[in-house]
Write a protein that holds these residues in place. Sequence first.
Motif, short mmCIF file in Angstrom:
data_model
loop_
_atom_site.label_atom_id
_atom_site.label_comp_id
_atom_site.label_asym_id
_atom_site.label_seq_id
_atom_site.Cartn_x
_atom_site.Cartn_y
_atom_site.Cartn_z
N LYS A 145 -4.76 -7.87 -3.81
CA LYS A 145 -4.95 -7.90 -4.85
C LYS A 145 -4.36 -7.17 -5.46
CE LYS A 145 -7.71 -11.96 -5.58
NZ LYS A 145 -8.96 -12.25 -5.42
N LYS A 146 -6.33 -5.82 -6.09
CA LYS A 146 -6.50 -4.56 -6.81
C LYS A 146 -5.64 -3.62 -6.16
CE LYS A 146 -11.40 -3.09 -7.86
NZ LYS A 146 -12.34 -2.45 -7.65
N ILE A 147 -5.19 -3.66 -4.94
CA ILE A 147 -4.24 -1.84 -5.37
C ILE A 147 -3.32 -2.77 -6.36
CG2 ILE A 147 -3.27 -2.33 -3.36
CD1 ILE A 147 -4.48 1.17 -4.39
N LEU A 148 -2.49 -3.76 -6.11
CA LEU A 148 -1.01 -3.83 -6.17
C LEU A 148 -1.72 -4.14 -7.61
CD1 LEU A 148 0.46 -6.70 -3.58
CD2 LEU A 148 0.99 -4.51 -4.03
N GLY A 149 -2.78 -4.16 -8.31
CA GLY A 149 -3.14 -4.99 -9.84
C GLY A 149 -2.57 -3.22 -10.32
N MET A 150 -2.88 -2.87 -9.86
CA MET A 150 -3.00 -1.83 -10.80
C MET A 150 -2.04 -1.21 -11.00
SD MET A 150 -5.73 1.08 -9.16
CE MET A 150 -7.13 0.63 -7.44
N GLY A 151 -1.14 -1.13 -10.72
CA GLY A 151 0.67 -1.46 -10.56
C GLY A 151 1.23 0.15 -10.82
N LEU A 152 0.29 1.19 -9.50
CA LEU A 152 1.07 2.36 -9.04
C LEU A 152 1.68 2.42 -7.72
CD1 LEU A 152 -2.78 3.96 -9.82
CD2 LEU A 152 -1.03 3.89 -10.98
N LEU A 153 1.87 1.18 -7.60
CA LEU A 153 2.78 1.66 -6.51
C LEU A 153 3.93 1.49 -6.05
CD1 LEU A 153 0.31 0.60 -3.24
CD2 LEU A 153 0.60 2.25 -4.10
N THR A 154 5.02 1.19 -5.78
CA THR A 154 6.51 1.14 -6.06
C THR A 154 6.83 0.68 -4.40
OG1 THR A 154 6.88 2.97 -6.69
CG2 THR A 154 9.03 1.58 -6.04
N GLU A 155 7.25 -0.83 -4.90
CA GLU A 155 7.21 -1.14 -3.44
C GLU A 155 9.26 -1.26 -3.36
OE1 GLU A 155 6.71 -6.25 -4.24
OE2 GLU A 155 8.57 -6.18 -3.16
N LEU A 156 9.15 -1.18 -2.02
CA LEU A 156 10.67 -0.10 -1.39
C LEU A 156 11.34 -0.98 -0.68
CD1 LEU A 156 9.00 3.05 -0.22
CD2 LEU A 156 9.92 2.71 -1.79
N ASN A 157 12.40 -1.04 -0.46
CA ASN A 157 13.38 -2.85 0.25
C ASN A 157 13.28 -1.75 1.60
OD1 ASN A 157 13.74 -4.21 -2.02
ND2 ASN A 157 15.34 -2.53 -2.69
N GLU A 158 12.36 -1.81 2.36
CA GLU A 158 12.40 -1.46 3.45
C GLU A 158 10.25 -2.20 3.99
OE1 GLU A 158 12.87 3.02 3.46
OE2 GLU A 158 12.00 3.22 5.66
N LYS A 159 11.21 -2.25 5.80
CA LYS A 159 10.01 -2.67 6.35
C LYS A 159 10.44 -1.49 7.85
CE LYS A 159 9.85 -7.04 4.93
NZ LYS A 159 9.69 -8.61 4.82
N GLU A 160 8.88 -1.65 7.78
CA GLU A 160 8.92 -1.59 9.04
C GLU A 160 9.73 -1.81 10.54
OE1 GLU A 160 3.68 -0.66 9.73
OE2 GLU A 160 4.40 -2.84 10.13
N LYS A 161 9.84 -0.62 11.30
CA LYS A 161 11.36 -1.31 12.60
C LYS A 161 10.60 -1.19 13.90
CE LYS A 161 15.31 0.20 10.12
NZ LYS A 161 15.46 1.36 9.60
N ASN A 162 10.83 -1.81 15.08
CA ASN A 162 10.64 -1.81 16.70
C ASN A 162 8.92 -1.59 16.03
OD1 ASN A 162 13.30 -1.13 17.15
ND2 ASN A 162 12.78 0.99 16.46
N VAL A 163 8.69 -2.62 15.55
CA VAL A 163 7.58 -3.38 15.12
C VAL A 163 6.99 -4.74 16.33
CG1 VAL A 163 5.87 -1.78 14.09
CG2 VAL A 163 6.65 -3.99 13.37
N ALA A 164 6.13 -5.03 16.85
CA ALA A 164 6.18 -5.76 17.63
C ALA A 164 4.62 -6.87 17.34
CB ALA A 164 5.46 -5.77 18.55
N ARG A 165 6.16 -7.27 16.20
CA ARG A 165 5.21 -8.29 14.79
C ARG A 165 5.68 -8.71 14.15
NH1 ARG A 165 2.43 -2.72 13.92
NH2 ARG A 165 2.99 -2.60 12.38
N LYS A 166 5.07 -9.20 12.59
CA LYS A 166 6.09 -8.76 11.13
C LYS A 166 5.80 -7.46 11.28
CE LYS A 166 5.50 -11.19 7.33
NZ LYS A 166 4.66 -12.43 6.43
#
Lengths: 233, 233
Positions: free
Chosen positions: A188-209
């Motif tokens: 909540k806090k870190i995203l609320g600052m507006g300093l992070l750019t959300e990328l259209n990319e996710k982890e690959k090859n992980v045995a979970r979400k």
Amino acid sequence: MKQNTRHTYEFPRPALATDCVIFGFDGGELKLLLTEREKEPFRNKWALPGGFVFIEETTEACAKRILFEKAGVKHVFIEQLYTFSEPDRDPRERIVSVAYFALVNKHQYDVIAGRDTLKAEWFEISNLPKLAFDHGKMVKMAIQRLKGKVSYQPIGFELLDEKFTLSQLQTLYEAILGNPIDKRNFRKKILGMGLLTELNEKEKNVARKAARYYSFNNKAYKELTQKGFHFEL
Amino acid sequence: MKQNTRHTYEFPRPALATDCVIFGFDGGELKLLLTEREKEPFRNKWALPGGFVFIEETTEACAKRILFEKAGVKHVFIEQLYTFSEPDRDPRERIVSVAYFALVNKHQYDVIAGRDTLKAEWFEISNLPKLAFDHGKMVKMAIQRLKGKVSYQPIGFELLDEKFTLSQLQTLYEAILGNPIDKRNFRKKILGMGLLTELNEKEKNVARKAARYYSFNNKAYKELTQKGFHFEL
DNA sequence: TCTTATTAGTGTATTTTTTACACTTTGACA
DNA sequence: TGTCAAAGTGTAAAAAATACACTAATAAGA
């Protein structure tokens, strides 16, 4: 001053050196990069990479040079830590050392380091060997400084890859600050600052979400800072 | 090292000096103590008191010595600020300077200074003369550091008399931080910390309700700190 | 292909902290 | 004894920090 106009004073001068405390992180504990000394004193002991300041370079330039020559590290965040000047801190003679601390992306570094023959190794911060000279003091101070600074300056990102997940970021903060952080409140806090750019990319090859990648938006940070914004975590 | 066992390296060494940024306060604006240079370069210009480091003294001991010799200041709070090492920062030759900042009780100082013949004068921070060397940079950094530190370390008291009123303390914080503070909230917070000893003494000869004196309880501060307390204003 | 294991991702209620705000008291001096 | 100036004091509202638990997605293995 007599015949000598080049010198402002005649009495003996201390030698001047720099030493570097180099932090790295790869998901577990915070780590330090140490080098093994090849010469006396403290031959074969672990120490911070360090060296003497040339007559025409700033101490910061010296620290960067040493960082590359002795540890294979280039283009990293570096900041002056403290100047150590106890007359007996080096058994050879009086050497004053300006200590710096550096934050290194360990993954990137490991690629470079593989090519070298440097005697440099990463040590977990909780499991450091006894260090040469007063380097133990320097490390202690650097850790304290990092702890203090990481909460009100976004320097933690220097230790991560360009893209990182929020969990990686949280784990890093937990490693530095030494206490667990609530996941939802952290996000909540870190995203609320507006300093992070959300990328259209996710982890690959992980045995979970797979987690989403973010990157630190330095431009936004500078703009917000100008408007009186203060980073605080 | 060959025949020479005294020196760790042969190439020319920078000279090493210290300079002191000295803060004082007497109720109005924050002030700096500057000295007039007697020699070239920058003869008759205002500068921070400074001088060269002897071969057997720490830079901190040097700063304290200079503080006394050049500014008549003794027994005060002092802290390392930063090391300045631009090769051309002194026109004579390469001189690296470790800057310190000091917090002085101005009333006490003025008594001492009256006896001396030092060319030292207090200047309001908003109205400083142009300074010699890179001393302007040092001052800027010192002010920034003081601003940053005063909120999470109880160092402001160093600038006040042993006993002070809460209004004096508030005025000091306002002068350092540069913005007005609500009286009731300030008192609530600072008294709530339990760091101030309420004295059985009030102002005298003031044409208004006399204010109570307090003193900073350093013992309590240390005890609380050990228990994990963090000063924050 | 179904189950399991593992971490990602999300919202709300409670508590704590911060902020905003105005009147009465005291003492010197005119 | 009235005036002036700053001392001293409490409460309500807003904001921030904290505590807390389930569903979603994916790979691996049965």
